[in-house]
Write an enzyme that holds these catalytic residues in place. Structure first.
Site, PDB file in Angstrom:
ATOM      1  N   ARG A 161       1.020  -1.273  -0.108  1.00 59.23           N
ATOM      2  CA  ARG A 161       0.006  -0.095  -0.125  1.00 59.23           C
ATOM      3  C   ARG A 161       0.762   1.173  -0.053  1.00 59.23           C
ATOM      4  O   ARG A 161       1.937   1.142   0.399  1.00 59.23           O
ATOM      5  CB  ARG A 161      -0.990  -0.102   1.307  1.00 59.23           C
ATOM      6  CG  ARG A 161      -1.773  -1.346   1.352  1.00 59.23           C
ATOM      7  CD  ARG A 161      -2.821  -1.065   2.581  1.00 59.23           C
ATOM      8  NE  ARG A 161      -3.602  -2.347   2.775  1.00 59.23           N
ATOM      9  CZ  ARG A 161      -3.357  -3.431   3.478  1.00 59.23           C
ATOM     10  NH1 ARG A 161      -2.011  -3.489   4.044  1.00 59.23           N
ATOM     11  NH2 ARG A 161      -4.249  -4.450   3.343  1.00 59.23           N
ATOM     12  N   LYS A 200      -1.681  -2.261   8.077  1.00 59.50           N
ATOM     13  CA  LYS A 200      -2.901  -1.406   8.887  1.00 59.50           C
ATOM     14  C   LYS A 200      -2.956  -2.208  10.250  1.00 59.50           C
ATOM     15  O   LYS A 200      -2.526  -3.038  10.611  1.00 59.50           O
ATOM     16  CB  LYS A 200      -4.156  -1.881   8.248  1.00 59.50           C
ATOM     17  CG  LYS A 200      -4.547  -1.160   6.801  1.00 59.50           C
ATOM     18  CD  LYS A 200      -5.812  -1.577   6.076  1.00 59.50           C
ATOM     19  CE  LYS A 200      -6.033  -0.768   4.939  1.00 59.50           C
ATOM     20  NZ  LYS A 200      -7.447  -1.328   4.322  1.00 59.50           N
ATOM     21  N   HIS A 223      -3.297   2.137  -5.944  1.00 54.13           N
ATOM     22  CA  HIS A 223      -3.888   0.612  -5.403  1.00 54.13           C
ATOM     23  C   HIS A 223      -3.801  -0.067  -6.513  1.00 54.13           C
ATOM     24  O   HIS A 223      -3.964  -1.560  -6.434  1.00 54.13           O
ATOM     25  CB  HIS A 223      -5.121   1.043  -4.751  1.00 54.13           C
ATOM     26  CG  HIS A 223      -5.299   0.052  -3.598  1.00 54.13           C
ATOM     27  ND1 HIS A 223      -4.837  -0.098  -2.586  1.00 54.13           N
ATOM     28  CD2 HIS A 223      -6.456  -0.951  -3.886  1.00 54.13           C
ATOM     29  CE1 HIS A 223      -5.379  -1.196  -1.893  1.00 54.13           C
ATOM     30  NE2 HIS A 223      -6.252  -1.901  -2.679  1.00 54.13           N
ATOM     31  N   ARG A 253      -1.052  -2.515  -6.600  1.00 47.92           N
ATOM     32  CA  ARG A 253      -1.397  -3.576  -5.662  1.00 47.92           C
ATOM     33  C   ARG A 253      -2.371  -4.750  -6.302  1.00 47.92           C
ATOM     34  O   ARG A 253      -1.927  -5.859  -6.124  1.00 47.92           O
ATOM     35  CB  ARG A 253      -2.268  -3.165  -4.487  1.00 47.92           C
ATOM     36  CG  ARG A 253      -2.567  -4.176  -3.331  1.00 47.92           C
ATOM     37  CD  ARG A 253      -3.024  -3.432  -2.010  1.00 47.92           C
ATOM     38  NE  ARG A 253      -3.350  -4.196  -1.097  1.00 47.92           N
ATOM     39  CZ  ARG A 253      -2.389  -4.902  -0.245  1.00 47.92           C
ATOM     40  NH1 ARG A 253      -1.435  -4.871  -0.126  1.00 47.92           N
ATOM     41  NH2 ARG A 253      -3.315  -5.752   0.665  1.00 47.92           N
ATOM     42  N   HIS A 286      -3.808 -10.085   3.616  1.00 48.61           N
ATOM     43  CA  HIS A 286      -5.137  -9.891   3.947  1.00 48.61           C
ATOM     44  C   HIS A 286      -5.663 -10.817   4.948  1.00 48.61           C
ATOM     45  O   HIS A 286      -4.981 -11.807   5.410  1.00 48.61           O
ATOM     46  CB  HIS A 286      -5.973 -10.770   2.869  1.00 48.61           C
ATOM     47  CG  HIS A 286      -5.983  -9.784   1.647  1.00 48.61           C
ATOM     48  ND1 HIS A 286      -6.505 -10.176   0.260  1.00 48.61           N
ATOM     49  CD2 HIS A 286      -5.940  -8.451   1.408  1.00 48.61           C
ATOM     50  CE1 HIS A 286      -6.353  -9.170  -0.474  1.00 48.61           C
ATOM     51  NE2 HIS A 286      -6.079  -8.177   0.150  1.00 48.61           N
ATOM     52  N   TYR A 346     -10.038 -12.312  -6.459  1.00 46.94           N
ATOM     53  CA  TYR A 346      -8.775 -12.482  -7.826  1.00 46.94           C
ATOM     54  C   TYR A 346      -9.331 -13.641  -8.319  1.00 46.94           C
ATOM     55  O   TYR A 346      -8.789 -14.174  -9.334  1.00 46.94           O
ATOM     56  CB  TYR A 346      -7.777 -12.412  -7.121  1.00 46.94           C
ATOM     57  CG  TYR A 346      -7.428 -10.966  -6.604  1.00 46.94           C
ATOM     58  CD1 TYR A 346      -6.917  -9.816  -7.551  1.00 46.94           C
ATOM     59  CD2 TYR A 346      -7.297 -10.628  -5.225  1.00 46.94           C
ATOM     60  CE1 TYR A 346      -6.488  -8.773  -6.821  1.00 46.94           C
ATOM     61  CE2 TYR A 346      -6.876  -9.474  -4.738  1.00 46.94           C
ATOM     62  CZ  TYR A 346      -6.573  -8.511  -5.897  1.00 46.94           C
ATOM     63  OH  TYR A 346      -6.235  -7.312  -5.254  1.00 46.94           O
TER      64      TYR A 346
END
Length: 403
Positions: A255, A279, A348, A351, A374, A383
């Site tokens: 990110r 995050k 993004h 990514r 994730h 995906y």
């Protein structure tokens, strides 16, 4: 007839200006900029003497008065409080000027919002930008709870929460509505933990209608990636830095904030790994591919300013040489994409490019989820729709002769 060049007035040298000059020189500022800052410091000292004030009385109010007098006198440059930033930082470091007062929320909701801000930072580990967004989303909800006696949260019920959501969210777009509800759930959990409400009210917040996996992640094609990287002018220091940033984004799927937070101590060159600050204050170690490591090493050896502040990898190339912000990382991606003729490209998108490229190379969804870090497998499941070859194997044929 040639005009005589105006001779520059020499600034008087004082102990304060010498220390300021040394600090600015370490930050990489040019001699002309240092001279202007010394002159501004002398102007400030003269103004304080005229006002019969000491440096210890220099508050934000007095700074605004000083700058207002400069503008009234016709000064065209260095006429805003921002121009005094380095000077005030220097004087505060010497203990001559008081530190600025911490900004506090105003109004009846001010005290609870200040507590909530501290909670998000210390307990949740959220960034300042995210905290500000949460608080901004909560203001309409809190405004509706203000009564003549002040802010009333103790009598808050599930019906009150639902009524606000039903009245407020339909007129907002999906992104704003989702963020508002996320902030509201977080705030209600905080109220219960802090003992303001007896019952947990977060479950009363409904969800925004959202069909998971409805969209299709879009990434750049291989030729587009080559054009993007080739658009970096590696003969310049900016181009070497930008190539390293883009390589990290494309190959590791970082990110923009993770690129901005990357520190020199996060890279283990012997082990070939890099620690990513993700995050929620999560730290995870990823393998460092050879091409990524080569581009970053090239930047550190030949392009990173020697007078850079701190231990961040990527810094500004214009003084002060501080760490790049996440928004600047996005700007670098956008500007490079424009030069490459790719149109508008967000950080993004790179990514998604990393994820789709792994999928084409035969990586499983779980492996892609590990790279992108994730928390839930459902997040990576989108995906699966990119792998059209395998999807055709399970797709049912269309009945051409159906009546």
């Amino acid at each position: 007839m040639n005009k005589l060049k105006k001779k520059r007035v020499k600034n008087p040298v004082t102990a304060l200006s010498v220390g300021l000059e040394e600090n600015l020189h370490k930050l990489g500022y040019a001699a002309d900029t240092i001279w202007k800052q010394r002159r501004l410091l002398n102007d400030l000292l003269s103004w304080l003497a005229g006002q019969q004030m000491e440096l210890s009385n220099l508050s934000e109010v007095q700074v605004n008065r000083f700058m207002g007098d400069r503008r009234a006198a016709g000064v065209r440059k260095l006429k805003t409080p921002k121009a005094l930033g380095h000077i005030l930082h220097h004087l505060r470091g010497l203990g001559l000027v008081p530190n600025p007062e911490a900004l506090k929320e105003l109004g009846p909701a001010g005290p609870i919002l200040d507590q909530y801000r501290r909670f998000l930072r210390s307990e949740r580990g959220l960034s300042g930008t995210t905290v500000d967004r949460y608080v901004d989303c909560l203001r309409p909800f809190l405004d509706a709870r203000i009564q003549d006696s002040g802010l009333n949260l103790a009598s808050l019920t599930s019906a009150d929460v639902t009524s606000f959501v039903v009245a407020w969210c339909p007129s907002r777009n999906t992104g704003v509505a989702k963020l508002t509800l996320t902030a509201l759930r977080s705030f209600l959990r905080f109220l219960h933990l802090d003992g303001v409400t007896e019952r947990p009210l977060a479950p009363a917040v409904p969800s925004v209608l959202h069909r998971r996996l409805a969209g299709l992640p879009k990434g750049l094609e291989r030729d587009q990636v080559r054009r993007l990287l080739a658009a970096c002018d590696i003969s310049s220091t900016d181009g070497v830095r930008d190539l390293a940033i883009l390589t990290l984004l494309v190959r590791l799927g970082l990110r923009r904030s993770e690129v901005a937070k990357l520190g020199l101590d996060d890279i283990d060159w012997r082990a070939g790994t890099v620690c990513v600050h993700g995050k929620g204050n999560r730290h995870e170690r990823l393998p460092l591919p050879a091409d990524v490591g080569q581009s970053v090493a090239q930047y550190l050896r030949h392009a990173r300013p020697t007078k850079a502040e701190g231990r961040m990898v990527f810094v500004r190339h214009i003084a002060p040489h501080r760490a790049l912000s996440p928004s600047r990382v996005s700007t670098i991606v956008a500007e490079t994409a424009q030069r490459a003729g790719l149109g508008r490209v967000h950080a993004h998108l790179l990514r998604h490019t990393a994820a789709t490229e792994l999928l084409r190379a035969g990586a499983s969804l779980s492996e892609i989820g590990q790279l992108l870090r994730h928390r839930r497998a459902q997040t990576t499941a989108i995906y699966a729709k990119v792998d059209r070859t395998n999807l055709r194997l399970i797709a049912r044929s269309w009945p051409e002769d159906a009546q």
